[in-house]
Write an enzyme that holds these catalytic residues in place. Structure first.
Site, PDB file in Angstrom:
ATOM      1  N   ASP A  12      -5.679  56.162  88.942  1.00  0.00           N
ATOM      2  CA  ASP A  12      -5.161  56.571  90.249  1.00  0.00           C
ATOM      3  C   ASP A  12      -3.649  56.755  90.124  1.00  0.00           C
ATOM      4  O   ASP A  12      -3.085  56.736  89.015  1.00  0.00           O
ATOM      5  CB  ASP A  12      -5.595  55.603  91.361  1.00  0.00           C
ATOM      6  N   HIS A  13      -2.984  56.926  91.259  1.00  0.00           N
ATOM      7  CA  HIS A  13      -1.550  57.237  91.271  1.00  0.00           C
ATOM      8  C   HIS A  13      -0.671  56.099  90.740  1.00  0.00           C
ATOM      9  O   HIS A  13       0.461  56.336  90.343  1.00  0.00           O
ATOM     10  CB  HIS A  13      -1.114  57.574  92.705  1.00  0.00           C
ATOM     11  N   CYS A  69      -6.046  51.541  87.219  1.00  0.00           N
ATOM     12  CA  CYS A  69      -5.493  51.572  88.569  1.00  0.00           C
ATOM     13  C   CYS A  69      -4.506  50.415  88.642  1.00  0.00           C
ATOM     14  O   CYS A  69      -4.105  49.890  87.598  1.00  0.00           O
ATOM     15  CB  CYS A  69      -6.599  51.519  89.635  1.00  0.00           C
ATOM     16  N   GLY A  70      -4.107  49.999  89.830  1.00  0.00           N
ATOM     17  CA  GLY A  70      -3.091  48.954  89.919  1.00  0.00           C
ATOM     18  C   GLY A  70      -3.522  47.667  89.243  1.00  0.00           C
ATOM     19  O   GLY A  70      -2.800  47.102  88.419  1.00  0.00           O
ATOM     20  N   THR A  71      -4.706  47.214  89.596  1.00  0.00           N
ATOM     21  CA  THR A  71      -5.253  45.989  88.995  1.00  0.00           C
ATOM     22  C   THR A  71      -6.250  46.265  87.895  1.00  0.00           C
ATOM     23  O   THR A  71      -6.614  45.349  87.148  1.00  0.00           O
ATOM     24  CB  THR A  71      -5.987  45.168  90.062  1.00  0.00           C
ATOM     25  N   GLY A  72      -6.763  47.467  87.844  1.00  0.00           N
ATOM     26  CA  GLY A  72      -7.870  47.795  86.935  1.00  0.00           C
ATOM     27  C   GLY A  72      -9.221  47.445  87.531  1.00  0.00           C
ATOM     28  O   GLY A  72     -10.263  47.836  86.990  1.00  0.00           O
ATOM     29  N   GLY A  74     -10.574  47.991  90.862  1.00  0.00           N
ATOM     30  CA  GLY A  74     -11.287  48.952  91.708  1.00  0.00           C
ATOM     31  C   GLY A  74     -11.887  50.094  90.901  1.00  0.00           C
ATOM     32  O   GLY A  74     -13.058  50.472  91.106  1.00  0.00           O
ATOM     33  N   HIS A 102     -19.706  42.302  71.837  1.00  0.00           N
ATOM     34  CA  HIS A 102     -20.848  41.616  72.455  1.00  0.00           C
ATOM     35  C   HIS A 102     -21.503  42.404  73.588  1.00  0.00           C
ATOM     36  O   HIS A 102     -22.703  42.262  73.813  1.00  0.00           O
ATOM     37  CB  HIS A 102     -20.410  40.243  72.999  1.00  0.00           C
ATOM     38  N   ASN A 103     -20.729  43.180  74.322  1.00  0.00           N
ATOM     39  CA  ASN A 103     -21.274  43.852  75.508  1.00  0.00           C
ATOM     40  C   ASN A 103     -21.470  45.346  75.307  1.00  0.00           C
ATOM     41  O   ASN A 103     -21.946  46.016  76.219  1.00  0.00           O
ATOM     42  CB  ASN A 103     -20.362  43.613  76.721  1.00  0.00           C
ATOM     43  N   ARG A 113      -0.403  47.500  87.057  1.00  0.00           N
ATOM     44  CA  ARG A 113       0.560  46.599  87.711  1.00  0.00           C
ATOM     45  C   ARG A 113       0.468  45.184  87.133  1.00  0.00           C
ATOM     46  O   ARG A 113       1.137  44.272  87.605  1.00  0.00           O
ATOM     47  CB  ARG A 113       0.291  46.564  89.217  1.00  0.00           C
ATOM     48  N   ARG A 136     -28.708  39.774  68.790  1.00  0.00           N
ATOM     49  CA  ARG A 136     -28.993  39.135  70.080  1.00  0.00           C
ATOM     50  C   ARG A 136     -28.211  39.785  71.211  1.00  0.00           C
ATOM     51  O   ARG A 136     -28.647  39.788  72.369  1.00  0.00           O
ATOM     52  CB  ARG A 136     -28.706  37.631  70.011  1.00  0.00           C
ATOM     53  N   HIS A 137     -27.067  40.378  70.871  1.00  0.00           N
ATOM     54  CA  HIS A 137     -26.264  41.030  71.906  1.00  0.00           C
ATOM     55  C   HIS A 137     -26.941  42.313  72.395  1.00  0.00           C
ATOM     56  O   HIS A 137     -26.804  42.685  73.557  1.00  0.00           O
ATOM     57  CB  HIS A 137     -24.861  41.314  71.378  1.00  0.00           C
ATOM     58  N   ARG A 140     -29.323  41.525  75.128  1.00  0.00           N
ATOM     59  CA  ARG A 140     -28.667  41.255  76.411  1.00  0.00           C
ATOM     60  C   ARG A 140     -28.135  42.535  77.048  1.00  0.00           C
ATOM     61  O   ARG A 140     -28.201  42.703  78.270  1.00  0.00           O
ATOM     62  CB  ARG A 140     -27.540  40.234  76.188  1.00  0.00           C
TER      63      ARG A 140
HETATM   64  C1  RB5 Z   1      -3.736  51.108  95.120  1.00  0.00           C
HETATM   65  O1  RB5 Z   1      -2.773  50.644  95.988  1.00  0.00           O
HETATM   66  C2  RB5 Z   1      -4.534  49.947  94.544  1.00  0.00           C
HETATM   67  O2  RB5 Z   1      -5.341  49.385  95.527  1.00  0.00           O
HETATM   68  C3  RB5 Z   1      -5.366  50.392  93.368  1.00  0.00           C
HETATM   69  O3  RB5 Z   1      -4.547  50.940  92.386  1.00  0.00           O
HETATM   70  C4  RB5 Z   1      -6.181  49.328  92.633  1.00  0.00           C
HETATM   71  O4  RB5 Z   1      -5.387  48.232  92.297  1.00  0.00           O
HETATM   72  C5  RB5 Z   1      -7.451  48.940  93.237  1.00  0.00           C
HETATM   73  O5  RB5 Z   1      -8.255  48.207  92.656  1.00  0.00           O
END
Ligand code: RB5
Length: 149
Positions: A12-13, A69-72, A74, A102-103, A113, A136-137, A140
């Protein structure tokens, strides 16, 4: 991974500079970076970008996907809604290696971020160079697939 394998990248942005750095890094290592954007910093919706990358992996067009994305979190959730996708968020190299070993993860998600560029590139390397161990993996991973049927 062999030279010429195609790796789709999307974000995303919030993650455009890091995505571009990862794309350049992947290309420098001999893989093909299929960067599907976006290219402008305009606010956008991570589910669309996660889905678009995931469809290229699920169809076989790309061997692996890297999404950000910001946190990875979403974009990982969105990618995992596409059948056949196993995407994990990683903020360390150990996890990045293990989700391959493993996965049998076929997509990696990174929080732009959360993780700096140097660590992000190491995470990408750990993910792309590790091999699925099978055995075994595999049983699963099959069980994960059964949840989709
Ligand atoms: C965007 O503001 C933020 O919500 C997105 O990048 C992400 O972190 C969502 O999981």
């Amino acid at each position: 991974m062999t030279a010429g394998d195609r790796i789709v990248l999307s974000s995303d942005h919030t993650a455009i500079p890091l995505r571009l750095a990862i794309a350049a890094h992947i290309a420098a290592r001999g893989w093909v970076a299929v960067d599907i954007g976006p290219t402008t910093a305009e606010s956008t919706h991570y589910p669309e970008h996660g889905e678009a990358a995931a469809r290229l992996v699920a169809s076989g067009d790309c061997r692996f996907g890297v999404v950000l994305c910001g946190t990875g979190q979403g974009i990982m959730m969105a990618a995992n809604k596409v059948k056949g996708i196993r995407c994990g968020v990683c903020g360390d190299t150990f996890s990045a290696r293990m989700i391959r070993q493993h996965n049998d993860a076929n997509m990696l998600s990174i929080g732009a971020r959360v993780v700096g560029e140097g660590l992000a590139l190491d995470i990408v390397d750990a993910f792309l160079t590790a091999q699925f161990e099978g055995g075994r993996h595999a049983t699963r991973v099959e069980m994960i697939g059964a949840l989709e049927r």
